[in-house]
Design a protein around this motif. Structure first.
Motif, PDB file in Angstrom:
ATOM      1  N   ASP A 247     -11.931   5.879   2.109  1.00 51.14           N
ATOM      2  CA  ASP A 247     -11.485   4.865   1.991  1.00 51.14           C
ATOM      3  C   ASP A 247      -9.719   4.149   2.291  1.00 51.14           C
ATOM      4  O   ASP A 247      -9.016   3.591   2.966  1.00 51.14           O
ATOM      5  CB  ASP A 247     -10.747   4.344   0.535  1.00 51.14           C
ATOM      6  CG  ASP A 247      -9.448   5.774  -0.032  1.00 51.14           C
ATOM      7  OD1 ASP A 247     -10.091   6.815   0.311  1.00 51.14           O
ATOM      8  OD2 ASP A 247      -9.737   5.524  -1.534  1.00 51.14           O
ATOM      9  N   PHE A 248      -9.808   5.631   3.264  1.00 50.13           N
ATOM     10  CA  PHE A 248      -8.450   5.985   3.826  1.00 50.13           C
ATOM     11  C   PHE A 248      -8.063   5.166   4.954  1.00 50.13           C
ATOM     12  O   PHE A 248      -7.730   4.540   5.367  1.00 50.13           O
ATOM     13  CB  PHE A 248      -7.454   7.534   3.769  1.00 50.13           C
ATOM     14  CG  PHE A 248      -7.221   7.558   5.300  1.00 50.13           C
ATOM     15  CD1 PHE A 248      -5.523   7.096   4.948  1.00 50.13           C
ATOM     16  CD2 PHE A 248      -7.147   7.998   6.506  1.00 50.13           C
ATOM     17  CE1 PHE A 248      -4.385   7.850   6.328  1.00 50.13           C
ATOM     18  CE2 PHE A 248      -6.527   7.872   7.842  1.00 50.13           C
ATOM     19  CZ  PHE A 248      -5.290   8.547   7.537  1.00 50.13           C
TER      20      PHE A 248
ATOM     21  N   ARG B 197       0.306  -1.211  -0.126  1.00 52.25           N
ATOM     22  CA  ARG B 197      -0.008  -0.515   0.584  1.00 52.25           C
ATOM     23  C   ARG B 197       0.884   1.318  -0.111  1.00 52.25           C
ATOM     24  O   ARG B 197       1.833   1.007   0.600  1.00 52.25           O
ATOM     25  CB  ARG B 197      -0.872   0.088   1.078  1.00 52.25           C
ATOM     26  CG  ARG B 197      -2.060   0.965   1.621  1.00 52.25           C
ATOM     27  CD  ARG B 197      -3.681   0.571   0.530  1.00 52.25           C
ATOM     28  NE  ARG B 197      -4.006  -0.444   1.425  1.00 52.25           N
ATOM     29  CZ  ARG B 197      -4.480  -1.288   1.175  1.00 52.25           C
ATOM     30  NH1 ARG B 197      -6.126  -0.535  -0.011  1.00 52.25           N
ATOM     31  NH2 ARG B 197      -5.692  -2.189   1.477  1.00 52.25           N
TER      32      ARG B 197
ATOM     33  N   SER C 156      -5.512   0.943  -7.613  1.00 54.02           N
ATOM     34  CA  SER C 156      -5.731   0.601  -6.109  1.00 54.02           C
ATOM     35  C   SER C 156      -5.059  -0.313  -4.917  1.00 54.02           C
ATOM     36  O   SER C 156      -5.774  -0.119  -4.027  1.00 54.02           O
ATOM     37  CB  SER C 156      -5.881  -0.872  -6.738  1.00 54.02           C
ATOM     38  OG  SER C 156      -5.135  -1.910  -6.797  1.00 54.02           O
TER      39      SER C 156
ATOM     40  N   VAL D   2      -3.893   4.665  -1.463  1.00 53.18           N
ATOM     41  CA  VAL D   2      -4.597   6.216  -0.789  1.00 53.18           C
ATOM     42  C   VAL D   2      -4.420   6.918  -1.196  1.00 53.18           C
ATOM     43  O   VAL D   2      -3.474   7.814  -0.546  1.00 53.18           O
ATOM     44  CB  VAL D   2      -4.531   5.646   0.301  1.00 53.18           C
ATOM     45  CG1 VAL D   2      -5.647   5.966   1.117  1.00 53.18           C
ATOM     46  CG2 VAL D   2      -4.961   3.711   0.432  1.00 53.18           C
ATOM     47  N   THR D   3      -4.846   8.273  -1.530  1.00 49.94           N
ATOM     48  CA  THR D   3      -4.394   9.723  -1.815  1.00 49.94           C
ATOM     49  C   THR D   3      -5.220  10.419  -0.550  1.00 49.94           C
ATOM     50  O   THR D   3      -6.410  10.609  -0.257  1.00 49.94           O
ATOM     51  CB  THR D   3      -4.847  10.296  -2.456  1.00 49.94           C
ATOM     52  OG1 THR D   3      -6.068  10.590  -3.588  1.00 49.94           O
ATOM     53  CG2 THR D   3      -3.735   9.860  -3.679  1.00 49.94           C
ATOM     54  N   CYS D   4      -4.724  10.361   0.770  1.00 52.89           N
ATOM     55  CA  CYS D   4      -5.177  10.344   2.415  1.00 52.89           C
ATOM     56  C   CYS D   4      -6.347  11.984   2.102  1.00 52.89           C
ATOM     57  O   CYS D   4      -6.801  12.472   2.759  1.00 52.89           O
ATOM     58  CB  CYS D   4      -4.113  10.816   2.703  1.00 52.89           C
ATOM     59  SG  CYS D   4      -3.454   9.209   3.204  1.00 52.89           S
TER      60      CYS D   4
ATOM     61  N   TYR E 274       0.407   4.837   1.097  1.00 49.36           N
ATOM     62  CA  TYR E 274      -0.989   5.998   1.860  1.00 49.36           C
ATOM     63  C   TYR E 274       0.044   7.408   1.009  1.00 49.36           C
ATOM     64  O   TYR E 274       1.325   8.035   1.396  1.00 49.36           O
ATOM     65  CB  TYR E 274      -0.590   6.353   3.383  1.00 49.36           C
ATOM     66  CG  TYR E 274      -1.562   4.837   4.259  1.00 49.36           C
ATOM     67  CD1 TYR E 274      -2.466   4.817   4.069  1.00 49.36           C
ATOM     68  CD2 TYR E 274      -0.867   3.699   3.907  1.00 49.36           C
ATOM     69  CE1 TYR E 274      -3.588   4.253   4.358  1.00 49.36           C
ATOM     70  CE2 TYR E 274      -1.235   2.180   4.593  1.00 49.36           C
ATOM     71  CZ  TYR E 274      -2.574   2.330   4.913  1.00 49.36           C
ATOM     72  OH  TYR E 274      -3.134   1.547   5.051  1.00 49.36           O
TER      73      TYR E 274
ATOM     74  N   ALA F  11      -8.677   1.121   4.405  1.00 49.95           N
ATOM     75  CA  ALA F  11      -7.243   0.933   4.166  1.00 49.95           C
ATOM     76  C   ALA F  11      -6.600   0.319   5.265  1.00 49.95           C
ATOM     77  O   ALA F  11      -5.984  -0.335   5.780  1.00 49.95           O
ATOM     78  CB  ALA F  11      -6.118   1.641   3.203  1.00 49.95           C
TER      79      ALA F  11
END
Ligand SMILES: [Zn+2]
Length: 376
Positions: free
Chosen positions: A209-210, A116, A134, A137-139, A118, A213
């Motif tokens: 989604d943050f 992952r 996928s 994750v763009t926090c 982040y 994840a």
């Protein structure tokens, strides 16, 4: 204890599910300033240049991050748009390219190690490397998409960019075509002036989604955490290193050590600190891991090399202009009758020192780029 780079390489060799946490520091090598560093956006913020009420200006002077807060944006959208104008236009034009540090993430993915990424960054550079979306994750959201803060509806990026160019003034004084005063940009869906890149303002909630994840990854899935170019001061992303299982190694790649207040301990066997520019640390890691040649042979590596050469040419051109200007000054000074001979001698000697300094800089850069390519 072995050297930090060796220890980090050993941790990477044995890991299979790496989580990476990115901050603004990873994009400094791409030419995007780090917001929190001296000279960065918050450090140089000039509330007096922004279209705002005295109360809003006072708030931004007290806390520069207020310029990207919901508190100000819901009342007045112009400070945000004025501050971000060149950044939004530049991203849309593809002005900045990923650096070696970004491509290192792709290398981890290609080797089946990246679980992952982040990213606290809104520049989207990590997504330009070929990273699997996928996994990212763009926090804090991304500049790549446009939506309305009031109604949530998306808007067309090209349309918004051109509206931004023609409606929002340029506080940096670099765009003559910009209007002299700013006008709000209305959302086609709700009519309110809430359009902006879909980044998360301070005081708004992070994307769902943050949290999903984080819940899926920690504590047991991840077997190595790499923290890159972040001050670890913005919650909740700064909690990521703390969520890992107790024996999971953590590598911090940053200009200075961070996270000690969160329990990271670089004197321990568990935590490793790689100081200096992110690109340099990852170049060292590539060498230590023996990954350099495969890395450089990939199109990503080639793009990186081209990018470096391009930067080098630009830098050379700037230095040449500086030298030309200095030579003109030196000639003028040598002929000037305004000062006595002694004073002129001192001034000339200072200028000649500056000239030699500029020449040394060029020599050093040539050596760095031609004799010591980052990727060999
Ligand atoms: Zn709207």
């Amino acid at each position: 204890m072995a050297a930090a780079t060796e220890r980090a390489a050993a941790a990477l060799q044995t890991s299979q599910r790496v989580a990476v946490l990115l901050g603004a520091g990873i994009s400094v090598g791409s030419g995007i300033p780090d917001f929190r560093s001296p000279g960065g956006m918050y450090d140089t913020l000039r509330p007096d240049l922004l279209t705002a009420t005295p109360a809003q200006r006072a708030l931004m002077a007290r806390d520069p991050t207020a310029v990207v807060s919901w508190t100000i944006f819901r009342e007045n959208q112009l400070p945000y748009l004025e501050l971000r104008r060149p950044f939004i236009l530049g991203i849309n034009e593809g002005r900045w390219k990923p650096s070696l540090a970004h491509y290192f993430l792709q290398e981890l993915q290609d080797r089946g190690k990246l679980h992952r990424c982040y990213s606290q960054n809104i520049d989207g550079l990590e997504l330009m490397t070929g990273l699997d979306r996928s996994r990212v994750v763009t926090c804090h959201g991304s500049l790549g998409a446009i939506s309305c803060e009031f109604c949530g509806k998306p808007a067309d990026r090209d349309w918004f960019t051109s509206a931004l160019r023609s409606s929002i003034r340029d506080i940096y004084g670099t765009d003559d075509s910009a209007p002299k005063t700013s006008t709000p940009i209305s959302c086609p869906a709700c009519g309110r002036p809430g359009l902006k890149p879909s980044t998360v303002l301070y005081g708004r909630s992070l994307p769902g989604d943050f949290f999903e994840a984080m819940e899926a990854d920690f504590p047991s899935t991840i077997d190595l955490v790499i923290v890159v170019g972040t001050s670890l001061t913005v919650s909740p992303a700064n909690q990521i290193p703390c969520l890992a299982a107790r024996d999971t190694p953590r590598i911090v790649v940053n200009m200075e050590p961070v996270g000690e207040d969160l329990g990271l301990d670089f004197a321990s066997k568990r935590d490793i600190f790689l100081g200096g520019a992110c690109d340099d640390s990852f170049a060292n890691l590539l060498r230590e891991l023996g990954w350099s040649s495969t890395f450089a042979s990939k199109p990503a590596g080639e793009r990186r090399q081209q990018h470096q050469q391009h930067q080098q040419h630009q830098q050379n051109a700037e230095q040449e202009v500086a030298i030309e200007a200095l030579l003109v000054k030196i000639k003028d000074q040598a002929r000037s009758k305004e000062l006595g001979l002694g004073a002129r001698r001192v001034l000339l000697s200072d200028m000649l020192d500056s000239l030699r300094h500029l020449e040394h800089e060029i020599d050093a850069d040539q050596w760095l780029y031609e004799e010591q390519p980052l990727l060999n």
